[in-house]
Design a protein around this motif. Structure first.
Motif, mmCIF file in Angstrom:
data_model
loop_
_atom_site.group_PDB
_atom_site.id
_atom_site.type_symbol
_atom_site.label_atom_id
_atom_site.label_comp_id
_atom_site.label_asym_id
_atom_site.label_seq_id
_atom_site.Cartn_x
_atom_site.Cartn_y
_atom_site.Cartn_z
ATOM 1 N N ALA A 1 17.822 50.188 63.882
ATOM 2 C CA ALA A 1 18.772 50.884 63.022
ATOM 3 C C ALA A 1 17.693 50.014 61.169
ATOM 4 O O ALA A 1 17.512 50.953 60.307
ATOM 5 C CB ALA A 1 19.645 50.181 63.125
ATOM 6 N N GLN A 2 17.197 48.774 61.192
ATOM 7 C CA GLN A 2 16.395 48.300 60.739
ATOM 8 C C GLN A 2 15.158 48.537 60.344
ATOM 9 O O GLN A 2 14.947 49.086 58.780
ATOM 10 C CB GLN A 2 16.094 46.290 60.992
ATOM 11 C CG GLN A 2 15.059 45.668 59.704
ATOM 12 C CD GLN A 2 16.535 44.840 59.276
ATOM 13 O OE1 GLN A 2 17.189 44.424 58.945
ATOM 14 N NE2 GLN A 2 15.910 46.141 57.649
ATOM 15 N N TYR B 1 22.416 50.678 60.278
ATOM 16 C CA TYR B 1 22.386 48.955 60.277
ATOM 17 C C TYR B 1 23.392 48.345 60.449
ATOM 18 O O TYR B 1 23.186 47.383 61.247
ATOM 19 C CB TYR B 1 21.599 49.292 59.242
ATOM 20 C CG TYR B 1 21.247 47.597 59.391
ATOM 21 C CD1 TYR B 1 20.288 47.177 60.421
ATOM 22 C CD2 TYR B 1 21.986 46.236 58.783
ATOM 23 C CE1 TYR B 1 20.110 45.269 60.004
ATOM 24 C CE2 TYR B 1 21.765 45.609 58.405
ATOM 25 C CZ TYR B 1 20.317 45.078 59.369
ATOM 26 O OH TYR B 1 20.480 43.254 59.301
#
Length: 387
Positions: A123-124, A151
């Motif tokens: 997600a980052q 995120y």
């Protein structure tokens, strides 16, 4: 008599004379029957004195801390590290409960946490990519906001898995039961292989700290009122604390070597007994006293201008206590004691006598009332500590 019976004597005169003769005979007979008995007896001369009144009350003893140890998880006991009656230190291992279920829970939580961290990393990357694209106007801001939401969800999932892992570790820690305080182990009610759980009625064992012992005893309401009226203090507990050097008599009748003090009074009276519970604390450095011991608390009060009557000088009849009081004619009358307290081998009497009064020293039950008393030499073993 011939004159009384003269021929011309009226009938009513004869009748009255007969009655007088009858009463005279009866009076002579009664006087003969009530002739005073003379008895030799030892006498005590009473003088006002200062006395230490001792009152004793049954007491039950408990350690300062008396803790029931219960498992916080369910499982089979794998190991018992101590024996009954052993002294243990705070933090010492006591029981080991099988924790295979909680080990698996921990492993599952660790795997889930690892997966959540991986998803957070992904997600980052997505967030960083869409941030750059959004700043260069390659994609709409909507894509960047969606990546940012993903995120945040991934980061929350990591926190959730960390909490589950911490919970699993806590449960796993409960598998090892440790001593919360230093003290003595009581009966161990479950053995190796027994299934135990938090809802069990019977605890694993009891742990008692006995460096200080609490003696619980009860005082009746009338005694509490006397203490409130006679002793100095702002509150009733303050007045109770004025009792100094409280003695504890053990079950075998011997006095305990350490003195105690009152430090607690229950908040209410027992409506069934009309008494209130007090607590006295005693140091117990040798660990002689344990939870469950019994004894008697002795309270001491100093009274002045009282009379000390030996128990042997009294006679109880129908819940009344009598002494043989000698009057000025050496006659003995039974005199009922009032306003008295029993202390050791004496009755401490606050009123009802005057200095110099004499009473029978012993064997009062064998002496009839109104008997003439001839004093005989007193037995010093009986009376030398009375006057």
């Amino acid at each position: 008599m011939k004159r009384l019976l003269a021929k011309n004597t009226p009938i009513f005169v004869l009748f009255s004379t007969a009655i007088l003769l009858f009463h005279s005979c009866k009076q002579a007979e009664t006087e003969s029957q009530t002739e005073l008995v003379t008895v030799q007896a030892q006498l005590l001369t009473l003088h006002p004195t200062t006395a230490v009144i001792e009152q004793s009350f049954p007491a039950s003893l408990q350690g300062k801390d008396n803790i029931q140890l219960r498992p916080q998880i369910s499982g089979y006991i794998d190991k018992i590290f101590v024996d009954e009656g052993a002294f243990v230190q705070k933090g010492q291992n006591l029981f080991l409960i099988n924790a295979s279920v909680f080990n698996e829970q921990k492993n599952t939580a660790l795997a889930a946490l690892s997966m959540a961290k991986s998803q957070l990393a992904t997600a980052q990357l997505e967030l960083d990519k869409y941030k750059a694209l959004s700043e260069n106007k390659v994609v709409a801001d909507f894509q960047y906001q969606k990546a940012q939401t993903s995120y945040e969800n991934a980061r929350a999932a990591v926190q959730q898995q960390k909490a589950l892992l911490a919970s699993a570790e806590v449960n796993l820690g409960f598998a090892l039961v440790k001593a919360p305080i230093s003290g003595y182990i009581g009966r161990i009610h479950h053995r190796v292989g027994a299934l135990v759980g938090p809802t069990d009625i019977i605890a694993l064992t009891t742990l008692s700290q006995v460096s200080e012992i609490y003696a619980y005893f009860s005082l009746p309401e009338n005694e509490i009122l006397k203490i409130n009226n006679m002793r100095i203090g702002t509150t009733l507990l303050d007045k109770l604390k004025t009792f100094q050097d409280i003695n504890l008599v053990l079950a075998d009748g011997t006095p305990y070597t350490h003195l105690g003090k009152i430090d607690m009074m229950d908040g209410q009276f027992d409506p069934n007994t009309g008494s209130v519970t007090l607590r006295a604390s005693f140091s117990n450095p040798a660990s002689l006293l344990r939870t469950g011991n019994t004894g008697r608390i002795v309270l001491k009060t100093t009274e002045s201008s009282v009379y000390k009557i030996p128990l042997l000088a009294t006679y109880e009849v129908q819940d009344k206590l009598f002494v043989g009081l000698i009057d000025g004619n050496q006659k003995m009358e039974l005199y009922a004691l009032k306003d008295y307290i029993k202390s050791a081998n004496f009755y401490i009497v606050k009123s009802g006598f005057k200095p110099g009064d004499r009473i029978v020293a012993n064997e009062l039950a064998n002496i009839p009332e109104n008997a003439l008393i001839m004093p005989k030499e007193a037995n010093k073993n009986t009376v030398d500590h009375v006057e």
